[in-house]
Design a protein around this motif. Sequence first.
Motif, PDB file in Angstrom:
ATOM      1  N   PHE A  72       1.271   7.003  -6.575  1.00  0.00           N
ATOM      2  CA  PHE A  72       0.181   7.959  -6.774  1.00  0.00           C
ATOM      3  C   PHE A  72       0.671   9.390  -6.546  1.00  0.00           C
ATOM      4  CE2 PHE A  72      -3.255  10.473  -4.833  1.00  0.00           C
ATOM      5  CZ  PHE A  72      -4.130  10.515  -5.905  1.00  0.00           C
TER       6      PHE A  72
ATOM      7  N   PHE B 192       0.827  -1.211   0.000  1.00  0.00           N
ATOM      8  CA  PHE B 192       0.000   0.000   0.000  1.00  0.00           C
ATOM      9  C   PHE B 192       0.861   1.262   0.000  1.00  0.00           C
ATOM     10  CE2 PHE B 192      -2.753  -3.190   2.049  1.00  0.00           C
ATOM     11  CZ  PHE B 192      -3.787  -3.196   1.126  1.00  0.00           C
TER      12      PHE B 192
ATOM     13  N   LEU C  75       2.068   1.763  -3.568  1.00  0.00           N
ATOM     14  CA  LEU C  75       1.001   2.338  -4.397  1.00  0.00           C
ATOM     15  C   LEU C  75       0.783   3.815  -4.076  1.00  0.00           C
ATOM     16  CD1 LEU C  75      -1.635  -0.542  -4.444  1.00  0.00           C
ATOM     17  CD2 LEU C  75      -0.233   0.269  -6.339  1.00  0.00           C
ATOM     18  N   TYR C  76       0.823   4.168  -2.803  1.00  0.00           N
ATOM     19  CA  TYR C  76       0.659   5.567  -2.405  1.00  0.00           C
ATOM     20  C   TYR C  76       1.809   6.415  -2.941  1.00  0.00           C
ATOM     21  CZ  TYR C  76       0.231   9.724   0.484  1.00  0.00           C
ATOM     22  OH  TYR C  76       0.125  11.021   0.902  1.00  0.00           O
TER      23      TYR C  76
END
Length: 117
Positions: free
Chosen positions: A105, A98, A101-102
């Motif tokens: 982003f 996670f 992915l952050y």
Amino acid sequence: MKTNHRNIFIAIAIVLALLFLTYLSIDASHIVIDGEEIGDIGGFTGFLIACVVGFFALFFALSITGLVLAMVALVLVVVLGAVLGSFAIALLPLMIPFLILYGLFVLISRSTRKKTA
């Protein structure tokens, strides 16, 4: 006027009020203890000393109680931080995907902002 001075004036006013009430409550009767009469100014002085000693005893007892409670609260905050930190370290392997992915982003959103601006 600072709070400390105000509290001292309040304490003095309370002691003086108690002394005045004691002075009004003294009557002509005498108490005899071990063959000595206690009354008039002796009883008034005894009550004055008892009020002062009681006031200081109460002040020191409340001060020490406050210090103990503050130390207990500080220890509890440190223990809570240690527990939450250990949970965060234990869950870190599960959070890595996670976090990746952050990070992607944020990287993509920054690059699009630079192109439009």
